[in-house]
Scaffold this motif. Structure first.
Motif, short mmCIF file in Angstrom:
data_model
loop_
_atom_site.label_atom_id
_atom_site.label_comp_id
_atom_site.label_asym_id
_atom_site.label_seq_id
_atom_site.Cartn_x
_atom_site.Cartn_y
_atom_site.Cartn_z
N PRO A 83 13.40 -16.93 -39.69
CA PRO A 83 13.56 -15.61 -40.34
C PRO A 83 12.24 -14.89 -40.53
O PRO A 83 12.17 -13.66 -40.39
N SER A 84 11.20 -15.63 -40.86
CA SER A 84 9.89 -15.00 -41.04
C SER A 84 9.37 -14.41 -39.73
O SER A 84 8.82 -13.31 -39.70
N LEU A 85 9.56 -15.15 -38.65
CA LEU A 85 9.13 -14.66 -37.34
C LEU A 85 9.93 -13.42 -36.96
O LEU A 85 9.36 -12.43 -36.48
N GLN A 86 11.25 -13.45 -37.19
CA GLN A 86 12.09 -12.30 -36.88
C GLN A 86 11.66 -11.08 -37.66
O GLN A 86 11.61 -9.96 -37.13
N GLN A 87 11.34 -11.28 -38.93
CA GLN A 87 10.88 -10.17 -39.76
C GLN A 87 9.58 -9.59 -39.22
O GLN A 87 9.39 -8.38 -39.21
N GLY A 88 8.69 -10.46 -38.76
CA GLY A 88 7.43 -9.98 -38.20
C GLY A 88 7.64 -9.17 -36.94
O GLY A 88 7.03 -8.12 -36.75
N LEU A 89 8.52 -9.65 -36.05
CA LEU A 89 8.81 -8.93 -34.82
C LEU A 89 9.47 -7.58 -35.12
O LEU A 89 9.16 -6.56 -34.50
N GLN A 90 10.39 -7.58 -36.10
CA GLN A 90 11.07 -6.34 -36.46
C GLN A 90 10.10 -5.33 -37.05
O GLN A 90 10.16 -4.14 -36.73
N GLN A 91 9.18 -5.81 -37.89
CA GLN A 91 8.19 -4.91 -38.47
C GLN A 91 7.30 -4.30 -37.39
O GLN A 91 6.93 -3.13 -37.46
N SER A 92 6.96 -5.10 -36.39
CA SER A 92 6.15 -4.58 -35.29
C SER A 92 6.90 -3.50 -34.53
O SER A 92 6.33 -2.46 -34.17
N PHE A 93 8.20 -3.71 -34.30
CA PHE A 93 9.00 -2.71 -33.61
C PHE A 93 9.12 -1.43 -34.43
O PHE A 93 8.99 -0.32 -33.90
N LEU A 94 9.34 -1.58 -35.74
CA LEU A 94 9.44 -0.41 -36.60
C LEU A 94 8.15 0.40 -36.59
O LEU A 94 8.16 1.64 -36.61
N HIS A 95 7.03 -0.30 -36.53
CA HIS A 95 5.74 0.39 -36.44
C HIS A 95 5.65 1.19 -35.14
O HIS A 95 5.11 2.31 -35.12
N SER A 96 6.19 0.63 -34.06
CA SER A 96 6.13 1.33 -32.77
C SER A 96 7.00 2.59 -32.78
O SER A 96 6.74 3.52 -32.01
N LEU A 97 8.05 2.63 -33.62
CA LEU A 97 8.91 3.81 -33.67
C LEU A 97 8.16 5.07 -34.08
O LEU A 97 8.59 6.19 -33.79
N ASP A 98 7.05 4.91 -34.78
CA ASP A 98 6.25 6.06 -35.18
C ASP A 98 5.74 6.85 -33.97
O ASP A 98 5.44 8.04 -34.07
N SER A 99 5.61 6.17 -32.83
CA SER A 99 5.10 6.84 -31.63
C SER A 99 6.21 7.24 -30.67
O SER A 99 5.92 7.68 -29.55
N TYR A 100 7.49 7.11 -31.08
CA TYR A 100 8.59 7.49 -30.19
C TYR A 100 8.69 9.01 -30.10
O TYR A 100 8.64 9.71 -31.10
#
Length: 426
Positions: A83-100
């Motif tokens: 779950p911690s790894l999934q949260q980290g990956l999800q947070q990274s993706f959410l950060h990338s949405l800023d540049s969409y």
């Protein structure tokens, strides 16, 4: 009044946006735009800016690791839980949405888009259907002209669209024309599964299972039909009192079916035990008619969208009680494609278009018609996508199977969102 048809020269428009032409965020464009924040838990009936997440109050989610490389290393060493790894990956993706940004746009129809489906194996190919029965297959990764199938016009609205999982050169479509059919992208109809033979009955929803070779479709009077892909009808039953707006097979247990209706219910069925309208496993009452009910990619959750202001999440642990209620303005309008929330294919995220409502409690002046992304665990608003040059209401929003590109249906337009750096390379 029928919509005014545009000339052939105006039918298809594809725009490639340059890398240095950045679109500002909603908060930059409108300082008074509502700030979405959720503070603690509380009843959704009393506060439109919060969510009710029953049963999750004691759940402790570990803070995400700031470095994905470090998170992967810690997980490999056994020092971090999944779950911690999934949260980290999800947070990274959410950060990338800023540049969409919107890097391609098409307007191929003379009536609004009503359905869309991503190609299951080709991440830059999407099929879109219109209210006039037109269907476009668009590979936006190349400059070739999209494949276009002309519909019948008024009365031909494509209500459901699915690629054939056994042959992706074919697709299933349900329509107001009164049929559920299989056809190819040359325009050939290969098989008609259902036909109402009357203008008073039409089909509003569709889903397909490749492993069980099943097709399920619902109509405007409450009937649900289950068929084998060879065309044999397995049963045809009236499961709802009114129009069946959505049918969805569970991706992990395809004998598990969810049906949504304007009779203000979502029902869950075991296809192996269906004997009649009372043989449902669960009936999930809603306060308003329901536009959609779709299972999460892992099959463990169900996401429903009503026709006014509520998104619900149900869990397999207790299907008959909502795990969470997300207040969200997306009211129904006759000349607008019904708004439907959808899951991200990789992360526990929900994407849905916003239709600002002055009667919504937390509505603010000059609220923008954004595309909203919510966390599926907490129900919190995580991100909003907005382009000032495409400021209409995005009724349908779906990420491709890889989860890195978003397609939106906004009136006559189909918008493709991606990271600015990625989009300019395609």
């Amino acid at each position: 009044m029928a919509p005014r048809k545009r000339s052939e020269t105006q039918k298809t428009e594809i725009v490639l946006r340059s890398k240095n032409k950045r679109s500002r965020s909603p908060r930059e464009l409108e300082p008074e735009a509502k700030k979405h924040c959720v503070k603690g838990s509380g009843s959704s009936r009393g506060c439109d800016s919060g969510c009710l997440w029953a049963g999750l109050g004691s759940l402790q989610v570990p803070p995400p690791c700031r470095s994905i490389v470090r998170a992967l290393h810690q997980y490999k060493l056994g020092r971090a839980a999944w779950p911690s790894l999934q949260q980290g990956l999800q947070q990274s993706f959410l950060h990338s949405l800023d540049s969409y940004r919107i890097f391609q746009k098409a307007a191929p129809f003379d009536r609004r888009a009503t359905s869309l489906a991503w190609h299951p194996t080709h991440p830059s190919t999407v099929a879109v259907g219109s209210k006039g029965g037109d269907i476009m297959l668009w590979n936006f990764g190349i400059k070739d002209k999209p494949t276009f199938i002309k519909g019948i016009g008024a009365g031909g609205s494509i209500t459901g669209l699915k690629f054939n999982p056994l042959n992706t050169n074919q697709f299933f479509a349900s329509s107001m024309e009164g049929t559920t059919r299989l056809q190819d992208f040359k325009g050939n109809i290969l098989r008609v599964f259902t036909s109402s033979d009357t203008c008073n009955v039409w089909f509003c929803s569709l889903d397909v299972s490749g492993s069980s070779r099943m097709v399920v479709t619902g109509d405007n009077v409450g009937n649900v039909v289950l068929l084998h892909m060879d065309g044999k009808e397995l049963w045809n039953l009236r499961m709802h009192k009114k129009k069946v707006t959505h049918v969805a097979l569970n991706p992990c247990c395809d004998w598990f079916l969810a049906t949504a209706s304007v009779d203000q219910t979502v029902k869950i069925w075991d296809l192996r035990q269906v004997r009649g309208k009372a043989s449902f496993l669960y009936s999930l009452p809603h306060r308003h008619p329901v536009n959609a009910a779709c299972f999460s990619p892992d099959g463990a959750r169900l996401l429903t969208t009503d026709q006014k202001s509520e998104i619900r999440v149900y869990s397999a642990s207790q299907w008959d009680c909502p795990l969470g209620l997300i207040p969200h303005p997306h009211r129904h309008f006759q000349h607008l494609t019904p708004i439907k929330a959808a899951w991200h294919p990789r992360y526990n995220l929900i994407v849905v278009g916003r239709y600002p409502d002055p009667n919504f409690k937390s509505c603010s002046p000059y609220e923008l018609r954004t595309i909203d992304v919510f966390d599926g665990n907490s129900g919190k608003m995580m991100c909003q996508l907005y382009d000032p040059e495409s400021s209409g209401i995005s009724s349908l929003n779906e990420f491709n199977p890889m989860g890195d590109t978003l397609a939106s249906a906004m009136g006559y337009h189909i918008l493709i969102w991606s990271q600015e750096e990625t989009g300019t390379q395609k």
